[in-house]
Design a protein around this motif. Structure first.
Motif, PDB file in Angstrom:
ATOM      1  N   LEU A   1      -0.730 -31.225 -13.983  1.00 24.37           N
ATOM      2  CA  LEU A   1      -1.052 -32.652 -14.093  1.00 24.37           C
ATOM      3  C   LEU A   1       0.131 -33.528 -14.483  1.00 24.37           C
ATOM      4  O   LEU A   1       0.224 -34.670 -14.073  1.00 24.37           O
ATOM      5  CB  LEU A   1      -2.207 -32.846 -15.083  1.00 24.37           C
ATOM      6  N   GLU A   2       1.022 -32.990 -15.267  1.00 22.46           N
ATOM      7  CA  GLU A   2       2.164 -33.803 -15.707  1.00 22.46           C
ATOM      8  C   GLU A   2       3.393 -33.619 -14.826  1.00 22.46           C
ATOM      9  O   GLU A   2       4.254 -34.477 -14.775  1.00 22.46           O
ATOM     10  CB  GLU A   2       2.529 -33.475 -17.159  1.00 22.46           C
ATOM     11  N   MET A   3       3.497 -32.448 -14.175  1.00 28.24           N
ATOM     12  CA  MET A   3       4.717 -32.191 -13.421  1.00 28.24           C
ATOM     13  C   MET A   3       4.501 -31.968 -11.935  1.00 28.24           C
ATOM     14  O   MET A   3       5.468 -31.848 -11.173  1.00 28.24           O
ATOM     15  CB  MET A   3       5.446 -30.978 -14.003  1.00 28.24           C
ATOM     16  N   GLY A   4       3.240 -31.859 -11.540  1.00 28.20           N
ATOM     17  CA  GLY A   4       2.960 -31.664 -10.117  1.00 28.20           C
ATOM     18  C   GLY A   4       3.349 -30.292  -9.594  1.00 28.20           C
ATOM     19  O   GLY A   4       3.665 -30.127  -8.421  1.00 28.20           O
ATOM     20  N   VAL A   5       3.311 -29.288 -10.484  1.00 29.52           N
ATOM     21  CA  VAL A   5       3.630 -27.916 -10.073  1.00 29.52           C
ATOM     22  C   VAL A   5       2.364 -27.272  -9.496  1.00 29.52           C
ATOM     23  O   VAL A   5       1.258 -27.565  -9.926  1.00 29.52           O
ATOM     24  CB  VAL A   5       4.126 -27.104 -11.303  1.00 29.52           C
ATOM     25  N   GLN A   6       2.539 -26.387  -8.531  1.00 29.39           N
ATOM     26  CA  GLN A   6       1.411 -25.655  -7.955  1.00 29.39           C
ATOM     27  C   GLN A   6       1.096 -24.451  -8.821  1.00 29.39           C
ATOM     28  O   GLN A   6       1.996 -23.673  -9.154  1.00 29.39           O
ATOM     29  CB  GLN A   6       1.817 -25.125  -6.597  1.00 29.39           C
ATOM     30  N   ALA A   7      -0.175 -24.275  -9.173  1.00 26.54           N
ATOM     31  CA  ALA A   7      -0.521 -23.143 -10.033  1.00 26.54           C
ATOM     32  C   ALA A   7      -1.895 -22.585  -9.710  1.00 26.54           C
ATOM     33  O   ALA A   7      -2.741 -23.259  -9.138  1.00 26.54           O
ATOM     34  CB  ALA A   7      -0.459 -23.571 -11.493  1.00 26.54           C
ATOM     35  N   ARG A   8      -2.085 -21.315 -10.078  1.00 27.58           N
ATOM     36  CA  ARG A   8      -3.395 -20.665  -9.956  1.00 27.58           C
ATOM     37  C   ARG A   8      -3.638 -19.818 -11.190  1.00 27.58           C
ATOM     38  O   ARG A   8      -2.710 -19.309 -11.805  1.00 27.58           O
ATOM     39  CB  ARG A   8      -3.420 -19.732  -8.733  1.00 27.58           C
ATOM     40  N   TYR A   9      -4.916 -19.681 -11.535  1.00 22.61           N
ATOM     41  CA  TYR A   9      -5.318 -18.828 -12.640  1.00 22.61           C
ATOM     42  C   TYR A   9      -6.282 -17.793 -12.082  1.00 22.61           C
ATOM     43  O   TYR A   9      -7.205 -18.157 -11.339  1.00 22.61           O
ATOM     44  CB  TYR A   9      -6.027 -19.658 -13.717  1.00 22.61           C
ATOM     45  N   VAL A  10      -6.065 -16.514 -12.414  1.00 22.12           N
ATOM     46  CA  VAL A  10      -7.034 -15.486 -12.015  1.00 22.12           C
ATOM     47  C   VAL A  10      -7.335 -14.543 -13.161  1.00 22.12           C
ATOM     48  O   VAL A  10      -6.453 -14.152 -13.922  1.00 22.12           O
ATOM     49  CB  VAL A  10      -6.566 -14.625 -10.804  1.00 22.12           C
ATOM     50  N   GLU A  11      -8.598 -14.200 -13.271  1.00 22.48           N
ATOM     51  CA  GLU A  11      -9.014 -13.174 -14.218  1.00 22.48           C
ATOM     52  C   GLU A  11      -8.973 -11.888 -13.404  1.00 22.48           C
ATOM     53  O   GLU A  11      -9.495 -11.838 -12.284  1.00 22.48           O
ATOM     54  CB  GLU A  11     -10.423 -13.497 -14.718  1.00 22.48           C
ATOM     55  N   ILE A  12      -8.349 -10.863 -13.965  1.00 24.04           N
ATOM     56  CA  ILE A  12      -7.995  -9.734 -13.118  1.00 24.04           C
ATOM     57  C   ILE A  12      -9.160  -9.019 -12.440  1.00 24.04           C
ATOM     58  O   ILE A  12      -9.066  -8.658 -11.272  1.00 24.04           O
ATOM     59  CB  ILE A  12      -7.097  -8.741 -13.894  1.00 24.04           C
ATOM     60  N   SER A  13     -10.278  -8.858 -13.139  1.00 24.63           N
ATOM     61  CA  SER A  13     -11.370  -8.126 -12.488  1.00 24.63           C
ATOM     62  C   SER A  13     -11.968  -8.930 -11.335  1.00 24.63           C
ATOM     63  O   SER A  13     -12.423  -8.378 -10.340  1.00 24.63           O
ATOM     64  CB  SER A  13     -12.441  -7.692 -13.490  1.00 24.63           C
ATOM     65  N   LEU A  14     -11.920 -10.256 -11.482  1.00 29.75           N
ATOM     66  CA  LEU A  14     -12.378 -11.121 -10.390  1.00 29.75           C
ATOM     67  C   LEU A  14     -11.446 -11.005  -9.191  1.00 29.75           C
ATOM     68  O   LEU A  14     -11.880 -11.021  -8.043  1.00 29.75           O
ATOM     69  CB  LEU A  14     -12.406 -12.569 -10.875  1.00 29.75           C
ATOM     70  N   LEU A  15     -10.174 -10.883  -9.502  1.00 27.33           N
ATOM     71  CA  LEU A  15      -9.181 -10.733  -8.444  1.00 27.33           C
ATOM     72  C   LEU A  15      -9.440  -9.442  -7.662  1.00 27.33           C
ATOM     73  O   LEU A  15      -9.476  -9.441  -6.434  1.00 27.33           O
ATOM     74  CB  LEU A  15      -7.777 -10.717  -9.054  1.00 27.33           C
ATOM     75  N   TYR A  16      -9.669  -8.350  -8.405  1.00 33.75           N
ATOM     76  CA  TYR A  16      -9.940  -7.074  -7.735  1.00 33.75           C
ATOM     77  C   TYR A  16     -11.191  -7.149  -6.869  1.00 33.75           C
ATOM     78  O   TYR A  16     -11.198  -6.662  -5.744  1.00 33.75           O
ATOM     79  CB  TYR A  16     -10.103  -5.945  -8.770  1.00 33.75           C
ATOM     80  N   SER A  17     -12.238  -7.773  -7.402  1.00 32.99           N
ATOM     81  CA  SER A  17     -13.468  -7.804  -6.609  1.00 32.99           C
ATOM     82  C   SER A  17     -13.320  -8.703  -5.381  1.00 32.99           C
ATOM     83  O   SER A  17     -13.876  -8.412  -4.332  1.00 32.99           O
ATOM     84  CB  SER A  17     -14.679  -8.192  -7.462  1.00 32.99           C
ATOM     85  N   THR A  18     -12.522  -9.772  -5.512  1.00 38.54           N
ATOM     86  CA  THR A  18     -12.275 -10.629  -4.340  1.00 38.54           C
ATOM     87  C   THR A  18     -11.543  -9.840  -3.260  1.00 38.54           C
ATOM     88  O   THR A  18     -11.869  -9.926  -2.076  1.00 38.54           O
ATOM     89  CB  THR A  18     -11.397 -11.841  -4.736  1.00 38.54           C
TER      90      THR A  18
END
Ligand SMILES: Nc1ncnc2c1ncn2[C@@H]1O[C@H](COP(=O)(O)OP(=O)(O)O)[C@@H](O)[C@H]1O
Ligand SMILES: [Mg+2]
Ligand SMILES: [Zn+2]
Ligand SMILES: [Zn+2]
Length: 321
Positions: free
Chosen positions: A157-174
């Motif tokens: 929001l302040e710097m306009g950087v691209q970011a993602r957050y993942v919880e690892i078990s959700l990542l595995y199931s995806t």
């Protein structure tokens, strides 16, 4: 450069809702979601046009000398709207919607270090350069996800950087689901390996299957090779040396030894394997919070249980939490 203060500059008063930031983050469902604050809904800079004229000066020829001209540039309100939209795609959980560096309380020196590390990381982030990430290790409810969220909010929001957050078990199931749909691991990992900053929460959690290890290995290797920044949080310990240094020469096992052997099964190094672990050490600075760091989730519940406030704001908010 931040988005804040543009709306509040005109008037001497700072908006009580966003405190001059021009956006607000709240919890919607299980997600943290941002919106443009009501105080900035109508843009006073461009009056809703979305662009402004900017005066420039340039010498086109030596004979004519410097000439002034105007160009159309995107207004700050457009940038704000884009960042808000992007924030809503980061995937941050609702429990940390109000997480900031200022709202983080340090109960010990390690938490103080953790906050400093995260804050310096976010404030000094260099969009054009290579940035070292961080790993926070510690027991549950000590604000690891909180500090990740505060960092990502600032960057996005302040710097306009691209970011993602993942919880690892959700990542595995995806990824597993993707496999079933005929996609390759790389196809699914692709976007996550390319995003400027990725926060991986609950590292080390899972079954430790070959599939999980390979997925993690590929994701981290790709990010490492591309010089991308990755943040991690884990409940597993980072410090094997200190805990295994208590061996007795006689081979006689004290309770302490037995405990330290037990702890070894809980080391991150053991959970993710040597290869990943050594990459992490290269990519990140780390802070480990001691076992006795108080669990804020439990403390909050205990504070709330004996004397629930009679109706009113707090009870209303808690019901939606
Ligand atoms: N040190 C802290 N200061 C302020 N709030 C905290 C702190 N630790 C945890 N919290 C709050 O408690 C909740 C759980 O914290 P979280 O960051 O999810 O813990 P962890 O990821 O370490 O398990 C969140 O709402 C968070 O904002
Ligand atoms: Mg967490
Ligand atoms: Zn406002
Ligand atoms: Zn505008």
């Amino acid at each position: 450069m931040g988005l804040g203060m543009t709306a509040s500059k005109a008037s001497a008063e700072v908006c009580g809702e966003c405190r001059g930031k021009t956006y607000v983050i709240d919890r919607r469902g299980d997600r943290a979601q941002a919106r443009v604050c009501a105080c900035s809904a109508r843009c006073g800079v461009c009056e809703g046009r979305g662009y402004v004229y900017e005066e420039r000066e340039q010498s086109f020829s030596a004979k004519v000398g410097p000439k002034r001209y105007e160009v159309l540039v995107e207004c700050v309100c457009q940038r704000r709207a884009q960042r808000v939209t992007h924030f809503n795609e980061v995937g941050l959980p609702g429990v940390v919607a109000h997480a900031s560096f200022d709202s983080y309380r340090a109960f010990n020196e390690a938490q103080d270090r953790a906050r400093s590390l995260a804050k310096h990381f976010a404030l000094r982030f260099d969009k054009a350069g290579v940035n070292k990430g961080f790993i926070l290790s510690g027991p549950v409810g000590t604000g690891k996800t909180h500090l990740m969220a505060a960092s990502l909010s600032h960057l996005v929001l302040e710097m306009g950087v691209q970011a993602r957050y993942v919880e690892i078990s959700l990542l595995y199931s995806t990824i597993r689901r993707g496999f079933q749909e005929g996609k390759s691991g790389g196809e699914i990992i692709g976007p996550l390996s390319e995003v400027e900053v990725l926060a991986i929460d609950e590292l080390g959690k899972g079954r430790g299957s070959q599939f999980e290890m390979e997925t993690m290995d590929e994701l981290i290797a790709r990010r490492y090779n591309a010089g991308k920044t990755t943040l991690f949080a884990t409940n597993y310990s980072l410090e094997p040396e200190r805990r295994s240094a208590r061996a007795t020469p006689s081979g006689y096992r004290t309770t302490e030894d037995a405990k330290s052997t037990l702890r070894e099964a809980e080391l991150l190094r053991e959970r993710v394997g040597e290869r990943i672990y050594s990459r992490l050490c290269e990519m990140c600075d780390f802070v480990e919070l001691p076992k006795e760091t108080p669990d804020q989730r439990r403390m909050r519940q205990e504070l709330e249980r004996p004397a629930p406030p009679p109706g009113g704001m707090r009870a209303g908010r808690r019901a939606s939490e």
